[in-house]
Each structure stands twice: as structure tokens, then as C-alpha cells.
Design a protein around this motif. Structure first.
Motif, PDB file in Angstrom:
ATOM      1  N   LEU A 254       1.045  -1.118  -0.409  1.00  0.00           N
ATOM      2  CA  LEU A 254      -0.377  -0.130  -0.026  1.00  0.00           C
ATOM      3  C   LEU A 254       0.659   0.979   0.389  1.00  0.00           C
ATOM      4  CD1 LEU A 254      -2.676  -1.164   2.347  1.00  0.00           C
ATOM      5  CD2 LEU A 254      -3.070  -0.292  -0.376  1.00  0.00           C
ATOM      6  N   LYS A 255       1.648   1.247   0.530  1.00  0.00           N
ATOM      7  CA  LYS A 255       3.357   2.323   0.395  1.00  0.00           C
ATOM      8  C   LYS A 255       2.938   2.425  -0.617  1.00  0.00           C
ATOM      9  CE  LYS A 255       5.046   2.079   5.369  1.00  0.00           C
ATOM     10  NZ  LYS A 255       6.065   1.552   5.609  1.00  0.00           N
ATOM     11  N   GLU A 256       3.747   1.786  -1.604  1.00  0.00           N
ATOM     12  CA  GLU A 256       4.435   2.135  -3.508  1.00  0.00           C
ATOM     13  C   GLU A 256       3.171   1.854  -4.026  1.00  0.00           C
ATOM     14  OE1 GLU A 256       6.770  -1.303  -3.920  1.00  0.00           O
ATOM     15  OE2 GLU A 256       8.085  -0.970  -1.232  1.00  0.00           O
ATOM     16  N   ASN A 257       1.805   1.411  -3.846  1.00  0.00           N
ATOM     17  CA  ASN A 257       1.143   1.243  -4.917  1.00  0.00           C
ATOM     18  C   ASN A 257      -0.540   2.014  -4.714  1.00  0.00           C
ATOM     19  OD1 ASN A 257       1.819  -0.691  -6.922  1.00  0.00           O
ATOM     20  ND2 ASN A 257       3.177  -1.292  -5.127  1.00  0.00           N
ATOM     21  N   ARG A 258      -1.615   2.523  -5.645  1.00  0.00           N
ATOM     22  CA  ARG A 258      -2.977   2.296  -5.108  1.00  0.00           C
ATOM     23  C   ARG A 258      -4.031   2.298  -5.201  1.00  0.00           C
ATOM     24  NH1 ARG A 258      -6.711   5.154  -7.612  1.00  0.00           N
ATOM     25  NH2 ARG A 258      -8.261   6.746  -6.777  1.00  0.00           N
ATOM     26  N   PHE A 259      -4.744   2.094  -4.749  1.00  0.00           N
ATOM     27  CA  PHE A 259      -5.221   0.883  -4.995  1.00  0.00           C
ATOM     28  C   PHE A 259      -6.837   1.169  -4.871  1.00  0.00           C
ATOM     29  CE2 PHE A 259      -1.896  -1.853  -3.727  1.00  0.00           C
ATOM     30  CZ  PHE A 259      -2.425  -2.893  -4.628  1.00  0.00           C
ATOM     31  N   ASP A 260      -8.571   0.780  -5.050  1.00  0.00           N
ATOM     32  CA  ASP A 260      -9.498   2.330  -5.207  1.00  0.00           C
ATOM     33  C   ASP A 260     -10.189   1.496  -4.024  1.00  0.00           C
ATOM     34  OD1 ASP A 260      -8.529   4.041  -7.396  1.00  0.00           O
ATOM     35  OD2 ASP A 260      -9.700   1.907  -8.598  1.00  0.00           O
ATOM     36  N   ILE A 261      -9.717  -0.023  -3.271  1.00  0.00           N
ATOM     37  CA  ILE A 261     -10.802  -1.081  -2.492  1.00  0.00           C
ATOM     38  C   ILE A 261      -9.537  -1.731  -2.326  1.00  0.00           C
ATOM     39  CG2 ILE A 261     -11.575  -2.471  -4.266  1.00  0.00           C
ATOM     40  CD1 ILE A 261     -14.456  -2.147  -2.032  1.00  0.00           C
ATOM     41  N   ILE A 262     -10.040  -2.461  -0.490  1.00  0.00           N
ATOM     42  CA  ILE A 262      -9.010  -3.113  -0.099  1.00  0.00           C
ATOM     43  C   ILE A 262     -10.410  -4.502   0.294  1.00  0.00           C
ATOM     44  CG2 ILE A 262      -7.571  -3.952   2.103  1.00  0.00           C
ATOM     45  CD1 ILE A 262      -6.861  -0.953   1.888  1.00  0.00           C
ATOM     46  N   LEU A 263     -10.280  -5.511   0.044  1.00  0.00           N
ATOM     47  CA  LEU A 263     -11.374  -6.766   0.533  1.00  0.00           C
ATOM     48  C   LEU A 263     -10.503  -7.791   2.400  1.00  0.00           C
ATOM     49  CD1 LEU A 263     -12.303  -8.678  -2.308  1.00  0.00           C
ATOM     50  CD2 LEU A 263     -13.068  -6.529  -0.792  1.00  0.00           C
ATOM     51  N   SER A 264     -10.141  -7.247   3.177  1.00  0.00           N
ATOM     52  CA  SER A 264      -9.687  -7.794   3.800  1.00  0.00           C
ATOM     53  C   SER A 264     -10.164  -8.978   4.903  1.00  0.00           C
ATOM     54  CB  SER A 264      -9.067  -6.491   4.620  1.00  0.00           C
ATOM     55  OG  SER A 264      -8.218  -7.478   5.845  1.00  0.00           O
TER      56      SER A 264
ATOM     57  N   GLU B 114     -18.578   3.789  -4.197  1.00  0.00           N
ATOM     58  CA  GLU B 114     -19.104   5.587  -4.346  1.00  0.00           C
ATOM     59  C   GLU B 114     -19.893   6.494  -3.226  1.00  0.00           C
ATOM     60  OE1 GLU B 114     -20.311   6.504  -6.758  1.00  0.00           O
ATOM     61  OE2 GLU B 114     -18.873   5.186  -7.991  1.00  0.00           O
ATOM     62  N   ARG B 115     -19.705   5.118  -2.030  1.00  0.00           N
ATOM     63  CA  ARG B 115     -20.547   5.008  -0.706  1.00  0.00           C
ATOM     64  C   ARG B 115     -18.861   6.375   0.012  1.00  0.00           C
ATOM     65  NH1 ARG B 115     -20.633   0.658   1.605  1.00  0.00           N
ATOM     66  NH2 ARG B 115     -22.754   0.863   1.089  1.00  0.00           N
ATOM     67  N   LYS B 116     -17.273   5.647  -0.608  1.00  0.00           N
ATOM     68  CA  LYS B 116     -16.979   6.488   0.215  1.00  0.00           C
ATOM     69  C   LYS B 116     -16.459   7.234   0.036  1.00  0.00           C
ATOM     70  CE  LYS B 116     -12.592   6.287   3.394  1.00  0.00           C
ATOM     71  NZ  LYS B 116     -13.023   6.312   4.061  1.00  0.00           N
ATOM     72  N   LYS B 117     -16.989   7.664  -1.616  1.00  0.00           N
ATOM     73  CA  LYS B 117     -16.454   9.157  -2.564  1.00  0.00           C
ATOM     74  C   LYS B 117     -17.804   9.958  -1.863  1.00  0.00           C
ATOM     75  CE  LYS B 117     -14.931   7.251  -7.093  1.00  0.00           C
ATOM     76  NZ  LYS B 117     -15.386   6.958  -8.829  1.00  0.00           N
ATOM     77  N   ALA B 118     -18.746   9.182  -1.899  1.00  0.00           N
ATOM     78  CA  ALA B 118     -19.770  10.644  -0.630  1.00  0.00           C
ATOM     79  C   ALA B 118     -19.404  10.928   0.204  1.00  0.00           C
ATOM     80  CB  ALA B 118     -20.817   9.624  -0.270  1.00  0.00           C
TER      81      ALA B 118
ATOM     82  N   ILE C 227      -4.994  -1.912   9.392  1.00  0.00           N
ATOM     83  CA  ILE C 227      -5.175  -1.294   7.528  1.00  0.00           C
ATOM     84  C   ILE C 227      -5.777   0.322   7.400  1.00  0.00           C
ATOM     85  CG2 ILE C 227      -6.214  -1.644   5.493  1.00  0.00           C
ATOM     86  CD1 ILE C 227      -5.876  -4.895   6.466  1.00  0.00           C
ATOM     87  N   HIS C 228      -7.023   0.569   8.251  1.00  0.00           N
ATOM     88  CA  HIS C 228      -7.726   1.701   8.363  1.00  0.00           C
ATOM     89  C   HIS C 228      -6.941   2.637   8.694  1.00  0.00           C
ATOM     90  CE1 HIS C 228     -11.455   3.906   7.964  1.00  0.00           C
ATOM     91  NE2 HIS C 228     -10.803   4.664   9.175  1.00  0.00           N
ATOM     92  N   SER C 229      -6.414   2.731  10.053  1.00  0.00           N
ATOM     93  CA  SER C 229      -5.740   3.811  10.455  1.00  0.00           C
ATOM     94  C   SER C 229      -4.655   4.282   9.217  1.00  0.00           C
ATOM     95  CB  SER C 229      -4.766   3.265  11.818  1.00  0.00           C
ATOM     96  OG  SER C 229      -3.695   2.105  11.816  1.00  0.00           O
ATOM     97  N   ARG C 230      -3.002   3.743   8.445  1.00  0.00           N
ATOM     98  CA  ARG C 230      -3.047   4.298   7.607  1.00  0.00           C
ATOM     99  C   ARG C 230      -3.160   4.447   6.310  1.00  0.00           C
ATOM    100  NH1 ARG C 230       3.170   0.397   8.735  1.00  0.00           N
ATOM    101  NH2 ARG C 230       2.253  -0.031  10.530  1.00  0.00           N
ATOM    102  N   ASN C 231      -4.127   3.436   6.186  1.00  0.00           N
ATOM    103  CA  ASN C 231      -5.247   4.278   4.490  1.00  0.00           C
ATOM    104  C   ASN C 231      -6.888   4.639   4.945  1.00  0.00           C
ATOM    105  OD1 ASN C 231      -2.960   3.035   2.705  1.00  0.00           O
ATOM    106  ND2 ASN C 231      -2.873   1.231   4.371  1.00  0.00           N
ATOM    107  N   SER C 232      -6.643   5.351   5.665  1.00  0.00           N
ATOM    108  CA  SER C 232      -8.261   5.254   5.895  1.00  0.00           C
ATOM    109  C   SER C 232      -8.986   6.215   5.019  1.00  0.00           C
ATOM    110  CB  SER C 232      -8.395   6.694   6.648  1.00  0.00           C
ATOM    111  OG  SER C 232      -7.074   8.524   6.477  1.00  0.00           O
ATOM    112  N   ARG C 233      -8.371   6.901   3.526  1.00  0.00           N
ATOM    113  CA  ARG C 233      -9.365   7.347   2.115  1.00  0.00           C
ATOM    114  C   ARG C 233      -9.629   6.260   1.884  1.00  0.00           C
ATOM    115  NH1 ARG C 233      -7.269  12.608  -0.011  1.00  0.00           N
ATOM    116  NH2 ARG C 233      -9.294  12.591  -1.229  1.00  0.00           N
ATOM    117  N   ILE C 234      -9.069   4.744   1.932  1.00  0.00           N
ATOM    118  CA  ILE C 234      -9.716   3.918   0.901  1.00  0.00           C
ATOM    119  C   ILE C 234     -10.990   2.921   1.131  1.00  0.00           C
ATOM    120  CG2 ILE C 234      -8.435   1.309  -0.366  1.00  0.00           C
ATOM    121  CD1 ILE C 234      -6.020   2.487   0.030  1.00  0.00           C
ATOM    122  N   PRO C 235     -11.364   2.626   0.293  1.00  0.00           N
ATOM    123  CA  PRO C 235     -13.116   1.459   1.497  1.00  0.00           C
ATOM    124  C   PRO C 235     -12.629   0.310   1.605  1.00  0.00           C
ATOM    125  CG  PRO C 235     -13.130   2.158  -0.925  1.00  0.00           C
ATOM    126  CD  PRO C 235     -12.051   2.810  -0.766  1.00  0.00           C
ATOM    127  N   ILE C 236     -12.760  -0.479   3.023  1.00  0.00           N
ATOM    128  CA  ILE C 236     -12.605  -1.555   3.279  1.00  0.00           C
ATOM    129  C   ILE C 236     -14.021  -2.478   3.183  1.00  0.00           C
ATOM    130  CG2 ILE C 236     -11.682  -2.667   4.578  1.00  0.00           C
ATOM    131  CD1 ILE C 236      -9.439  -0.436   5.805  1.00  0.00           C
TER     132      ILE C 236
END
Length: 746
Positions: free
Chosen positions: A47-57, A125-129, A73-82
Motif C-alpha cells: 500500500l505504501k508503493e501502490n494506489r488501490f481503489d478498494i481493500i478486501l480483508s 461510491e459510498r466512500k466518495k460520498a 489497515i484503516h489507520s494507515r489508509n483511511s481514504r481507501i474503502p475497506i
């Protein structure tokens, strides 16, 4: 979705990972890129080196387990929907993850391709909203305008920072209070009136009214009121956006002042104000019209631009036309800085005299971007121009004067190459210095010192002052010493681009300082020599005192103590002489009157004489100066005589007076040879010193010629040393008269 969706899966079970990938291949109708990691750390690194639109975990990974996996995961990538993938028994953990920021959770074994696809799309879409809502919330919260929500019954329910700034109330203090606290008493019914208008569907935009700050200040505000509806479309509250227009209202009030007041203000400031109606080609004037132009208000009434431009100096007409007339009249949609102008030009008055004017103006435009009015302020700057010209001439004179001075100025770039030199030191030419470094024009040892100083200024950004030496051969005039101030040189943006130096030749000053230093050293040697001589005198006095006691086998303690005190006073009398010499910075002579004042005060202190017992009277002529050869013996004589008076003249605490009188008689004579030196005349001064008291008097048994007291013996010895005459008068108290002659040089 119109772009490729980047998907990252945290899953350590290859079977579950493959199942997810099959679902995506079978049911997604959008392009995607799918990557899988098996550990938390592996995924965080990716995640530090690449951009992702969504995370499944998955929540259970080899290096993390449970809700902590999601939180990390959320604390370091709060703008990516999980989206959380849980087992059958972890559904509660999935719900908890959604509460703390996850977009959705899916239970393994119950999810199919359609559900997975829908969850991914909705989560993105919800994350964008959410981000849009958050952005809007931030805009509201940090807006400079007051954005307030109040209920239909008039209570404040929301309050942003802009409202706090405008009204002065913090949110925690105002929320829940009636909106009427913000209204002056005369407007208490306004809130209900505005609410009724909103209920009736009316729109309220830029409604101007007054409001009350927390500190009691009444301010002017412009408000826009909007209805707030619930999910059923029912009116539930009113949103109020308010802007503080107090200052603009004041400006507007000033702008609408009467023409008379407008005229008075402009006249007092010596300005002429005009308004050019471009469409009607008319100019309206106010202010000091006649003083500046020579025309009366009536003569310029309704004049067009032609009269004005024709009175501009021919050499300035093109500049004025292009910037003021032509520039403002053209379409300026794509041209910056055309709406404002600042000009200086020459204008011909009615009497034909040209004056310099300063013209500030602004072009006012219609909706079609074409100028319809030009407003401007003009001022006669002829006197300022005259002063500027005088200043230019003064600066030129300064430069001419500097050419003959010992001041050198120069600048160097970051590479320490000389870029500018003014008034170079003797032996240097400007053309031989420009573009070169110190190593190319100075001796190596000098260049190293100069370069180190300048490098330190460049590195620190702080100026410094140094004395620097330029070593030169005797044939070139010898070494030069400069007082050099070095400062960093900045460009318009504040960046250091080099250094600038001002150096003053202080070679002669340093030579003078060295000469004075040598004089001071000689002075100290002379003082040390005199101190040595006086210490020898002290030693001799102690020897005399010791001889007095040597003949006795039994000693009277009081007499021994008195002898020690007498010796102490004799030392003090000489010490005070050295103190005066040091204070006056003069090695050869001292002011004897000042010395006597201190000596007698010290004697009175030593013998504990009170202010009401014995009085001291000094009658000393002004400006009597003695050298050490005369001052030391005279001081000791006075010390002995005054000490005797204090010890013996007033027994039993009687009161009385001790007087010291010193006067002189001057007679000039030439040397016996009859040949007078052309540079030096001889002069001898006769001084008469009288020390007297009105006490008990000296017994007749005590003789000056054959006294057995050390004090009287010392006085007679010192008078003889000065080649003086000593006389004693016992008629009334005691009076010693001493006459000495001191040879001086004019």
C-alpha cells in the motif's frame, strides 16, 4: 465505473483467495486489477508503493488477528474503502468493523459474485460520498461566513467557526440558546417575521440587518436564509449564512457623503478626484481642481477626454493614452492588471506651466466586460519630483566625495567572484578585480582569511565586522588595515545571492593606537618606578620608627599602636597621590587641592574626629599642580602637622579649628648664562604653606632644630629636602609656615 478498479485482497487461505478471484471474473462488468497478499505487513508495504481503489480483508492473518487487523489497515489508509471478509462465527466482529470505519462486511460461504460486485461498487461510491460530505462539512466549519442552523421555534442548533469569529460566542456557549440573543432590542420581532417568510416559501437573499456581538457591539450583516427539510420533505429548520458587512457599510456610508464633504476632504489632502463616463465622454471633477489645473469647476464642467489628453505633455501622451484611455476602453476579459493603473506624467495648467502629476485609477466594467467608467485620483507631485532630483544630485555628490575617501565597497557572488567594486584601495583597478576571486588578487595568507570570513557570512546568513590586513611590500606603500563589514546580499525573494562589503582604511588609526599604546606602557613603567621609590621612603620611615623603640627594653603598647597608626597615615598620604595620578591619567603632576581634600578627610576618619568637634578649613588656590618630587614630601609634611594637631591640640574632646592655606607668588627669571633657549623659558614659583590650629599650642620645650619627636624631625628633614624654609609661631595656638620654591617649565 469508467476506469480500472485496483483491488487488494488480504487473505492467507489460497482457496478463499481463488474463490474471490473467480467471483470477480464471473460477475464484474468493470475492468479491474486484482492483487493478493497473505500477511498484514506484506499488504501494508504494498500500500505504501501502490494506489488501490478498494481493500478486501480477512481478519485472521498470520501476523494479525481480529478487529486489530482492520484497525491497523484503516489507520494507515483511511481514504481507501475497506470490505471485511469474516467467517460464520465472526459476524459480530464484522459489524464492529463497520462501526469503526469499514464500508461493508461479507460472510465467507454466504457471498456470491453478484453480492461481491455490488458491495465493491457501493463501497467505492459510498466512500466518495462520505468524502464529499466531509469536504462540505469542512467548508461549512471553516468558512469565514457565519453558517448557523436554527429550529423553527427559534433555537440555535448548529454553529461554525465563522459564526464564532463574527459574533464572539464559542459553540458550547451558544448552542441551544434562542437566536434572539444575537438581535438588538429593536429587532426582537424580526426572527419570527423571517421564519414566516421561509414557511411561505419565500427566498431571502442578501438581507441586510443588524446583529449583536457577545461584547455588546452592534454589527451590520448580510444574511441569506434557506429552508432545511427532513427526509419526508417537511420543513424542520432554517439555515442562515451571515457575512459581517460592518466595514463595507461604513465605506458605503463614506462613499455616499455629500458632495460638499467630499470636496472638503479632497481639498485638505491636496488631491483632485475625477470620474470619466466613457459612454457619454464626460468627466466630472471634485477636489482641488483650480489649484492643480488652473481651471475653475465651471470651465471643466462636462468636459470630455480630448481636453485632458491635449494638455498632457507631448512626450507623455502616448504612455497616458495606452495605459489610461486605450487600456481601459478595450475588452479586458483575458488581460490582467488592466482594470487598475498608476501613472506619472506632465500636465499643462491653464497658464501654460507644466506640472508633474500622479494619477491612480480604476476601470469599472459592465457585465459585457467593457469599461463604462474610470475613477481616479490625481495629485500634484511637482515638489516631490524636485526633491527627488535634489536627492539624485546629492547622491551623485556623495559618490564624488566617496572617491577621495578611504572607504571601499564591493560585492561578490556565491562563488566569491567580484561583481561590483567602488572606490578600490590604492594599487587596485576595477577592471583588474571584476570576475576574479581573492586568491587571484591577494597573497595566499590574506586570501585565505578573506575567503573564510565571506564563506562564514554566506553559510550563516548573518553579517559580521572584522579588522583585516592586506600585506604589501614597502615599495607598494606597506601593509593596509581595513575595518570591514560583510553582509549577505539578497535578491527580491529573500534568497542569498552573494555578499556585500564596506571596508574603511584604518591604517593610520591603527598606527596612532600603537603609538598611544607605547606611551601608555612608558607611563606605567614611570608609575612603577615612582611606586618603587616611595616604597623605599616608607621603608626608611619604618626604620626611623624602629630606632625610637630600639633603645627601650619595655614597650608601651599604646605608643606602639600610635606609632603604627602614624606610619599607616604616612603610607596613606603617598597612596592617595598615586590614586590621584591614576584617576587623572597624568603621570607627571596632580591637582594638589583635590589631593589635600582627600588626605584631610582620611586623617579625620582615622582619628575618629566627629563633625561637631574639630573643623577643617582649606584655603587652597585653584590650579596648583605639583609633580611627584614636590607632592610626596609636601603631602607627608601636611600629614605630620595635621596628625599632631588632631592628637595634641584639642585634649579632652575640646572643639577647635585646623586650617591649611596654600598660596603662591610667581617670578620669572632667565638662566645665569644669559642665553635663553628658544623653545623653553624657565620659571620658578614660590609657594607658602601655612598649617595652623587654635588649640593648646606646642610647649616651649619643643624645638624645631633639636626635637626628639619623629614627626617634627620628619617635617624638618622634608622641608630641607625641598630647599624650603620652616617657621613656627606659638602666639595663638600653633602655626607652621613653610616656604618652598619649585622650578617649572612653560
Amino acid at each position: 465505473m469508467y476506469k480500472k478498479v485496483e483491488i487488494l485482497l488480504f487473505e492467507d487461505n489460497p482457496g478463499d483467495a481463488g474463490l474471490i478471484e473467480e467471483m470477480l471474473e464471473g460477475f464484474t462488468d468493470f475492468q479491474y486489477e486484482f492483487k493478493t497478499v497473505q500477511t498484514l505487513n506484506e499488504g501494508l508495504s504494498l500500500l505504501k508503493e501502490n494506489r488501490f481503489d478498494i481493500i478486501l480483508s480477512d481478519l485472521g492473518l498470520p501476523d494479525s488477528d481480529g478487529i486489530d487487523t482492520f484497525l491497523e489497515i484503516h489507520s494507515r489508509n483511511s481514504r481507501i474503502p475497506i470490505i471485511i471478509l469474516t467467517g460464520m462465527n465472526d459476524e459480530n466482529i464484522g459489524i464492529e468493523a463497520v462501526k469503526t470505519g469499514a464500508q461493508d462486511y461479507l460472510v465467507k460461504g454466504q457471498v456470491d459474485g453478484r453480492l461481491l460486485k455490488r458491495s465493491i461498487q457501493y463501497s467505492i461510491e459510498r466512500k466518495k460520498a462520505e468524502e464529499r460530505v466531509q469536504n462540505l462539512a469542512n467548508i461549512v466549519e471553516y468558512s469565514n461566513d457565519a453558517i448557523v442552523t436554527r429550529s423553527l421555534d427559534g433555537f440555535i442548533t448548529s454553529w461554525n467557526l465563522g459564526a464564532e469569529q463574527i459574533y464572539g460566542y464559542p459553540a458550547e456557549e451558544i448552542l441551544g440558546k434562542p437566536a434572539t440573543v444575537l438581535m438588538p432590542s429593536v429587532l426582537v420581532n424580526e426572527s419570527q417575521k423571517l421564519t414566516e417568510m421561509i414557511k411561505q416559501g419565500e427566498k431571502i437573499h442578501q438581507y441586510e440587518t443588524s446583529r449583536l456581538r457577545k461584547d455588546g457591539t452592534v454589527i451590520d450583516v448580510s444574511m441569506t436564509l434557506s429552508p432545511v427539510f427532513d427526509i419526508f420533505g417537511e420543513l424542520m429548520a432554517i439555515s442562515v449564512i451571515a457575512r459581517d458587512i460592518t466595514e463595507s457599510k461604513k465605506a458605503e456610508e463614506r462613499l455616499h457623503n455629500s458632495e460638499e464633504r467630499y470636496r472638503i476632504v479632497t481639498e485638505q489632502t491636496g488631491q483632485l478626484i475625477y470620474e470619466h463616463d466613457v459612454e457619454e465622454n464626460k468627466i466630472y471633477w471634485a477636489g482641488t481642481i483650480e489649484e492643480i489645473t488652473g481651471y475653475t469647476q465651471e470651465e471643466l464642467l462636462d468636459t470630455g477626454i480630448e481636453l485632458w489628453i491635449n494638455n498632457v505633455h507631448p512626450e507623455d501622451q502616448k504612455k497616458v493614452w495606452n495605459q489610461k484611455i486605450n487600456g481601459c476602453s478595450h475588452d479586458v476579459r483575458n488581460t490582467e492588471n488592466k482594470r487598475n493603473f498608476h501613472l506619472e506624467y506632465r500636465f499643462r495648467r491653464k497658464d501654460g506651466e507644466y506640472i508633474h502629476v500622479e494619477d491612480h485609477g480604476v476601470c469599472l466594467q459592465k457585465g459585457n466586460y467593457l469599461t463604462n467608467k474610470v475613477l481616479g485620483i490625481m495629485k500634484d507631485i511637482t515638489e516631490r519630483k524636485r526633491i527627488e532630483e535634489e536627492l539624485r544630485k546629492s547622491e551623485e555628490r556623495f559618490r564624488l566625495a566617496l572617491r577621495g575617501s578611504r572607504i571601499v565597497m564591493f560585492s561578490q557572488d556565491l562563488e566569491l567572484r567580484y561583481t561590483w567594486v567602488y572606490n578600490p584601495a590604492p594599487g587596485f583597478k576595477i577592471e583588474d578585480v571584476l570576475g576574479k576571486r581573492d586568491y587571484e588578487i591577494y597573497q595566499p595568507e590574506d586570501a585565505e582569511i578573506f575567503t573564510a570570513i565571506k564563506r562564514q557570512v554566506l553559510d550563516s546568513g548573518t553579517g559580521r565586522r572584522d579588522e583585516v590586513v592586506t600585506h604589501r611590500s614597502a615599495s607598494a606603500g606597506g601593509n593596509l588595515v581595513h575595518d570591514m563589514t560583510t553582509e549577505p546580499l539578497h535578491d527580491a525573494t529573500g534568497n542569498i545571492i552573494g555578499i556585500i562589503c564596506v571596508a574603511m582604511d584604518i591604517t593610520e588609526k591603527k598606527e596612532a593606537e600603537n603609538f598611544l599604546k607605547k606611551i601608555e606602557e612608558a607611563r606605567k613603567k614611570e608609575i612603577h618606578h615612582r611606586i618603587k621609590n616611595n616604597l623605599q621612603v616608607i621603608s626608611s620611615l619604618l626604620d626611623l620608627q624602629a630606632e625610637k623603640f630600639a633603645v627601650n627594653e619595655i614597650y608601651d603598647t599604646s605608643k606602639v599602636l600610635a606609632a603604627f597608626r602614624d606610619s599607616q597615615n604616612r603610607v596613606i598620604s603617598m597612596a592617595l597621590i598615586h590614586e590621584e595620578l591614576y584617576g587623572s591619567k597624568e603621570v607627571s603632576t596632580l591637582n594638589f587641592a583635590t589631593y589635600l581634600q582627600k588626605l584631610t578627610e582620611e586623617l579625620f576618619r582615622c582619628y575618629n574626629v566627629g563633625a561637631s568637634e574639630v573643623k577643617m578649613v582649606l584655603e587652597i588656590e585653584e590650579n596648583i599642580f605639583f609633580d611627584m618630587d614636590a607632592a610626596v614630601p609636601l603631602g607627608m609634611i601636611i600629614n605630620e602637622l595635621v596628625s599632631n594637631s588632631l592628637k595634641h591640640a584639642f585634649p579632652g574632646g575640646k572643639t577647635g579649628e585646623i586650617k591649611i592655606k596654600l598660596s603662591r607668588e610667581i617670578s620669572e627669571k632667565s638662566e645665569d648664562s644669559g642665553i635663553e633657549d628658544s623653545n623653553e623659558a624657565c620659571k620658578s614659583t614660590s609657594y607658602i604653606l601655612v598649617v595652623s590650629d587654635n588649640g593648646a599650642g606646642i610647649p616651649e620645650s619643643i624645638s624645631l632644630e633639636d626635637s626628639d619627636t619623629l614627626g617634627i624631625q620628619l617635617v624638618t628633614i622634608l622641608v630641607d629636602q625641598l630647599d624650603g624654609e620652616l617657621d613656627l609661631n606659638r602666639d595663638s595656638g600653633t602655626e607652621f609656615t613653610i616656604k618652598i620654591t619649585v622650578a617649572e617649565k612653560k
